[in-house]
Design an enzyme around this catalytic site. Structure first.
Site, PDB file in Angstrom:
ATOM      1  N   GLU A 106       9.332   0.201   4.487  1.00 46.11           N
ATOM      2  CA  GLU A 106       9.989   0.777   5.718  1.00 46.11           C
ATOM      3  C   GLU A 106       8.910   0.553   6.868  1.00 46.11           C
ATOM      4  O   GLU A 106       7.886   0.538   6.824  1.00 46.11           O
ATOM      5  CB  GLU A 106       9.854   2.375   5.489  1.00 46.11           C
ATOM      6  CG  GLU A 106      11.027   2.672   4.420  1.00 46.11           C
ATOM      7  CD  GLU A 106      12.277   2.143   4.837  1.00 46.11           C
ATOM      8  OE1 GLU A 106      12.814   2.057   5.956  1.00 46.11           O
ATOM      9  OE2 GLU A 106      12.998   1.686   3.693  1.00 46.11           O
ATOM     10  N   CYS A 109       7.995   5.615  14.478  1.00 41.49           N
ATOM     11  CA  CYS A 109       8.881   4.533  14.191  1.00 41.49           C
ATOM     12  C   CYS A 109      10.135   4.689  14.873  1.00 41.49           C
ATOM     13  O   CYS A 109      10.869   4.055  15.261  1.00 41.49           O
ATOM     14  CB  CYS A 109       8.959   4.179  12.741  1.00 41.49           C
ATOM     15  SG  CYS A 109       9.459   5.540  11.811  1.00 41.49           S
TER      16      CYS A 109
HETATM   17  N1  LIG Z   1      10.330   2.992   8.947  1.00 42.87           N
HETATM   18  C1  LIG Z   1       9.433   3.941   8.979  1.00 42.87           C
HETATM   19  O1  LIG Z   1      10.069   4.793   7.963  1.00 42.87           O
HETATM   20  C2  LIG Z   1       8.053   4.191   9.443  1.00 42.87           C
HETATM   21  C3  LIG Z   1       7.508   5.392   9.667  1.00 42.87           C
HETATM   22  C4  LIG Z   1       6.448   5.560  10.013  1.00 42.87           C
HETATM   23  C5  LIG Z   1       5.638   4.275  10.595  1.00 42.87           C
HETATM   24  N2  LIG Z   1       6.579   3.308  10.710  1.00 42.87           N
HETATM   25  C6  LIG Z   1       5.600   2.031  11.459  1.00 42.87           C
HETATM   26  O2  LIG Z   1       4.330   2.104  10.934  1.00 42.87           O
HETATM   27  C7  LIG Z   1       3.752   1.281  12.142  1.00 42.87           C
HETATM   28  C8  LIG Z   1       2.343   2.127  12.639  1.00 42.87           C
HETATM   29  O3  LIG Z   1       1.721   2.198  11.252  1.00 42.87           O
HETATM   30  P1  LIG Z   1       0.369   1.577  11.018  1.00 42.87           P
HETATM   31  O4  LIG Z   1      -0.290   1.049  12.314  1.00 42.87           O
HETATM   32  O5  LIG Z   1      -0.326   2.402  10.093  1.00 42.87           O
HETATM   33  O6  LIG Z   1       1.060   0.303  10.239  1.00 42.87           O
HETATM   34  P2  LIG Z   1       0.138  -1.047   9.656  1.00 42.87           P
HETATM   35  O7  LIG Z   1       0.972  -2.004   9.222  1.00 42.87           O
HETATM   36  O8  LIG Z   1      -1.036  -1.516  10.234  1.00 42.87           O
HETATM   37  O9  LIG Z   1      -0.345  -0.261   8.316  1.00 42.87           O
HETATM   38  C9  LIG Z   1       0.288   0.592   7.398  1.00 42.87           C
HETATM   39  C10 LIG Z   1      -0.521   0.520   6.105  1.00 42.87           C
HETATM   40  O10 LIG Z   1      -0.828  -0.500   5.634  1.00 42.87           O
HETATM   41  C11 LIG Z   1      -2.204  -0.846   5.344  1.00 42.87           C
HETATM   42  N3  LIG Z   1      -2.280  -2.422   5.377  1.00 42.87           N
HETATM   43  C12 LIG Z   1      -2.937  -2.889   6.138  1.00 42.87           C
HETATM   44  N4  LIG Z   1      -2.799  -4.401   5.911  1.00 42.87           N
HETATM   45  C13 LIG Z   1      -2.693  -4.434   4.507  1.00 42.87           C
HETATM   46  C14 LIG Z   1      -2.485  -5.367   3.703  1.00 42.87           C
HETATM   47  N5  LIG Z   1      -2.747  -6.696   3.888  1.00 42.87           N
HETATM   48  N6  LIG Z   1      -2.070  -5.162   2.348  1.00 42.87           N
HETATM   49  C15 LIG Z   1      -1.796  -3.826   2.139  1.00 42.87           C
HETATM   50  N7  LIG Z   1      -1.727  -2.876   2.995  1.00 42.87           N
HETATM   51  C16 LIG Z   1      -2.105  -3.209   4.370  1.00 42.87           C
HETATM   52  C17 LIG Z   1      -2.935  -0.025   6.187  1.00 42.87           C
HETATM   53  O11 LIG Z   1      -4.013   0.374   5.851  1.00 42.87           O
HETATM   54  C18 LIG Z   1      -1.917   1.315   6.105  1.00 42.87           C
HETATM   55  O12 LIG Z   1      -2.311   2.076   5.258  1.00 42.87           O
HETATM   56  C19 LIG Z   1       4.632   1.140  13.078  1.00 42.87           C
HETATM   57  O13 LIG Z   1       5.202  -0.227  12.991  1.00 42.87           O
HETATM   58  C20 LIG Z   1       5.859   2.005  12.721  1.00 42.87           C
HETATM   59  O14 LIG Z   1       7.017   1.864  13.375  1.00 42.87           O
HETATM   60  C21 LIG Z   1       7.525   2.946   9.990  1.00 42.87           C
HETATM   61  N1  LIG Z   2      11.153  10.318  10.250  1.00 42.07           N
HETATM   62  C1  LIG Z   2      10.530  10.648  11.716  1.00 42.07           C
HETATM   63  C2  LIG Z   2       9.923   9.015  12.053  1.00 42.07           C
HETATM   64  C3  LIG Z   2       9.008   8.750  11.215  1.00 42.07           C
HETATM   65  C4  LIG Z   2       8.171   7.478  11.654  1.00 42.07           C
HETATM   66  O1  LIG Z   2       7.483   7.384  12.454  1.00 42.07           O
HETATM   67  C5  LIG Z   2      11.621  10.748  12.804  1.00 42.07           C
HETATM   68  O2  LIG Z   2      12.846  10.867  12.288  1.00 42.07           O
HETATM   69  O3  LIG Z   2      11.527  10.986  13.963  1.00 42.07           O
END
Ligand SMILES: NC(=O)c1ccc[n+]([C@@H]2O[C@H](COP(=O)([O-])OP(=O)(O)OC[C@H]3O[C@@H](n4cnc5c(N)ncnc54)[C@H](O)[C@@H]3O)[C@@H](O)[C@H]2O)c1
Ligand SMILES: N[C@@H](CCC=O)C(=O)O
Length: 525
Positions: free
Chosen positions: A294, A328
């Site tokens: 995600e 997100c």
């Molecule tokens: N779609 C969703 O449900 C959702 C929900 C929350 C956040 N997000 C997204 O998450 C992002 C913000 O979170 P973030 O800054 O923690 O994201 P990120 O991608 O930088 O990191 C996410 C996780 O991945 C790990 N990671 C980094 N490099 C890695 C690798 N090479 N292999 C394995 N793991 C690795 C990080 O340590 C962290 O635990 C935003 O883009 C946001 O939109 C999406």
């Molecule tokens: N599930 C949360 C968003 C999670 C991602 O950052 C919402 O619906 O706002």
């Protein structure tokens, strides 16, 4: 819960009302308690063994960077391998543990978390820079995930009763959902309890054992969650807690031949990297790894001329700037039809200017962004925005008396072209780009013109338009006449299209299937 006791229907954990004295007092007391415990050390948990390492992650308060939340031990490849061996060994017994027993552990964990909910929230106020309501919603969602997935596992274990297979003469057929094996769980920092608990508990309750690598910005709340699961009765080795570098530990485990699945939530860049690495077959690997990813969003709100403009403006501001735009689901774009454009923009600017900025522990609507690299990135995008649109308010580094943190004034840009970088790229900070559309269909076209597809909202009073917009706006979670953030477990399963990910629908009725494989057995009568 006894085997025969009937579990009540799932209901969402209610939010706390912090405008009333009991709620306010409870969180303030919890913050004081958490503050008295700052600076402690947190170990890895591998097969029930607590391991303290030399090398540690310093978790700090993004609103007051001198404040250390805790020192968290850090796994290297050797410790990641030890955790893998522990998870592989424990899988042999955990997979045979009845679904009911596994579910009961989640229910117990939910009950303990509920009892101490303000403490969990207080920790997120300090470690993640959330205000009271944002932290409370995060804890409530974590409780929901535990309660919901427990019930879901029980439902899946009775699938032959609720969804009987078509009878075949002379044969007795059964379908069971069996676990996959060892999974690597990689959550982000922005919902550091809810998403961490949701991803981990879903995999575990389905009978898998896991290696949890939390986000490095928020490892203390993840450590508290891992400890809570043990307190709830989770056997040693089912949840192995291994904070560490994404590049080192993450890549090692993604490429590992015995990793069966990877459950990731985070940025598009890291998600695509994991997907690619996981697609390679390591020597000795006997399966195709399953990847649940995600990822990011470039979500938005469309407003037509029939809409309740006050409600639309409020929803735009809440969606764009809630938790400093670090969701997100954040509504970082708005498309408004020409006829009401000036009026809505004026309202948005006015509401934005009313947002005060300050320390999360004092419950300001706007707090800091998570760290220095995010701070620099957001400020860089604000400079880009100045070339791409008109900055109507905000956008400067904000000074907060007595606090040294990553504060930025919420920025509103208007007159932004749909192809502009601030309209297309995920900024993950308090930056809103507004575009003008000739009519509502053009606004929907602009909304759809993105590689992402996570959340969106349509504001209108016209039923025909609402009907059409529900069909044509292309995103995983689409709302009408409300904000585009704040999906609720059970009622609004969450996940996105296109580069927003695999649309796994966390908190939904299909989610646990991602961590199982269906086995059909047929016996001659
Ligand atoms: N779609 C969703 O449900 C959702 C929900 C929350 C956040 N997000 C997204 O998450 C992002 C913000 O979170 P973030 O800054 O923690 O994201 P990120 O991608 O930088 O990191 C996410 C996780 O991945 C790990 N990671 C980094 N490099 C890695 C690798 N090479 N292999 C394995 N793991 C690795 C990080 O340590 C962290 O635990 C935003 O883009 C946001 O939109 C999406
Ligand atoms: N599930 C949360 C968003 C999670 C991602 O950052 C919402 O619906 O706002």
């Amino acid at each position: 819960m006894s085997k025969t006791a009937k579990l009540d229907v799932f209901r969402n954990e209610p939010f706390t009302d912090f405008s009333q004295e009991p709620g306010k007092r409870a969180i303030e007391e919890a913050i004081a308690k958490v503050k008295s415990e700052l600076g402690r050390e947190y170990p890895l948990r591998i097969g029930g063994e607590l391991i303290f390492t030399e090398d540690k992650i310093r978790s700090f308060n993004p609103g007051q960077t001198s404040e250390t939340i805790g020192w968290v031990s850090k796994a290297d490849r050797a410790l990641a391998e030890k955790a893998m061996q522990s998870a592989l060994k424990t899988f042999e017994s955990w997979k045979k543990t009845p679904a009911q027993t596994r579910a009961e552990i989640l229910l117990k964990a939910a009950a303990i978390m509920q009892e101490r909910k303000h403490e969990f929230s207080a920790l997120m106020v300090l470690e993640a820079g959330k205000n009271y309501a944002e932290a409370d919603a995060d804890t409530a969602e974590a409780i929901d995930f535990l309660n919901f997935y427990a019930r879901e596992m029980i439902r899946l274990s009775k699938i032959n009763e609720t969804m009987p297979l078509t009878p075949v003469a002379g044969e007795e057929n059964r379908l069971t959902y069996i676990p996959l094996g060892v999974g690597v769980i990689i959550p982000p920092w922005n919902f550091p309890l809810a998403i961490c608990a949701g991803m981990t508990s879903a995999a575990i309750v389905a009978g898998n054992t896991v290696l949890l690598k939390p986000a490095s910005n928020t490892p203390v709340i993840a450590a508290k969650f891992a400890a809570l699961m043990e307190e709830a009765g989770l056997p040693a080795g089912v949840l192995n807690f291994i904070p560490g570098s994404g590049a080192e530990v993450g890549d090692y485990l993604t490429a590992h031949p015995q990793t069966r699945f990877i459950s990731f939530t985070g940025s598009k860049e890291v998600g695509l990297h994991i997907n690619k690495l996981a697609a390679d077959t390591a020597p000795g690997q006997i399966w195709i790894k399953r990847v649940v990813a995600e990822m990011g969003g470039k979500d938005g709100i469309v407003v037509d001329e029939t809409a309740d403009l006050d409600a639309a403006a409020q929803a735009i501001v809440t969606s764009a700037f809630g938790y400093q735009g670090q969701k997100c689901s954040a509504g970082s774009r708005a498309f408004i039809v020409e006829a009401v454009y000036d009026e809505v923009v004026e309202k948005v600017v006015e509401l934005t200017r009313r947002l005060t900025i300050g320390l999360p522990e004092h419950n300001f609507p706007v707090g800091p962004v998570i760290d220095e690299s995010s701070y620099r990135k957001v400020l860089d995008y604000i400079e880009v925005g100045k070339q791409e649109g008109e900055l109507l308010t905000g956008g400067r580094q904000a000074e907060v008396a007595g606090a040294q943190g990553f504060y930025i004034e919420p920025a509103v840009f208007a007159g932004v072209d749909g192809k502009a970088r601030i309209m297309q790229e995920e900024i993950f900070g308090p930056v809103l780009a507004i575009g003008k559309a000739q009519d509502w269909r053009e606004a929907v076209r602009l909304f759809n013109d993105t590689e992402f597809g996570l959340t969106g909202a349509f504001f209108s009073r016209d039923e025909d338009r609402i009907y059409e917009a529900l069909e044509t706006m292309h995103c995983g979670n689409l709302y009408v006449n409300r904000k585009c953030t704040g999906a609720l477990v059970g009622g609004q399963p969450f996940g996105g299209f296109n580069m927003s990910g695999t649309d796994s629908k966390a908190g939904g009725y299909d989610y646990l299937l991602l961590f199982t494989q269906a086995k059909l057995t047929s016996r001659k009568k």
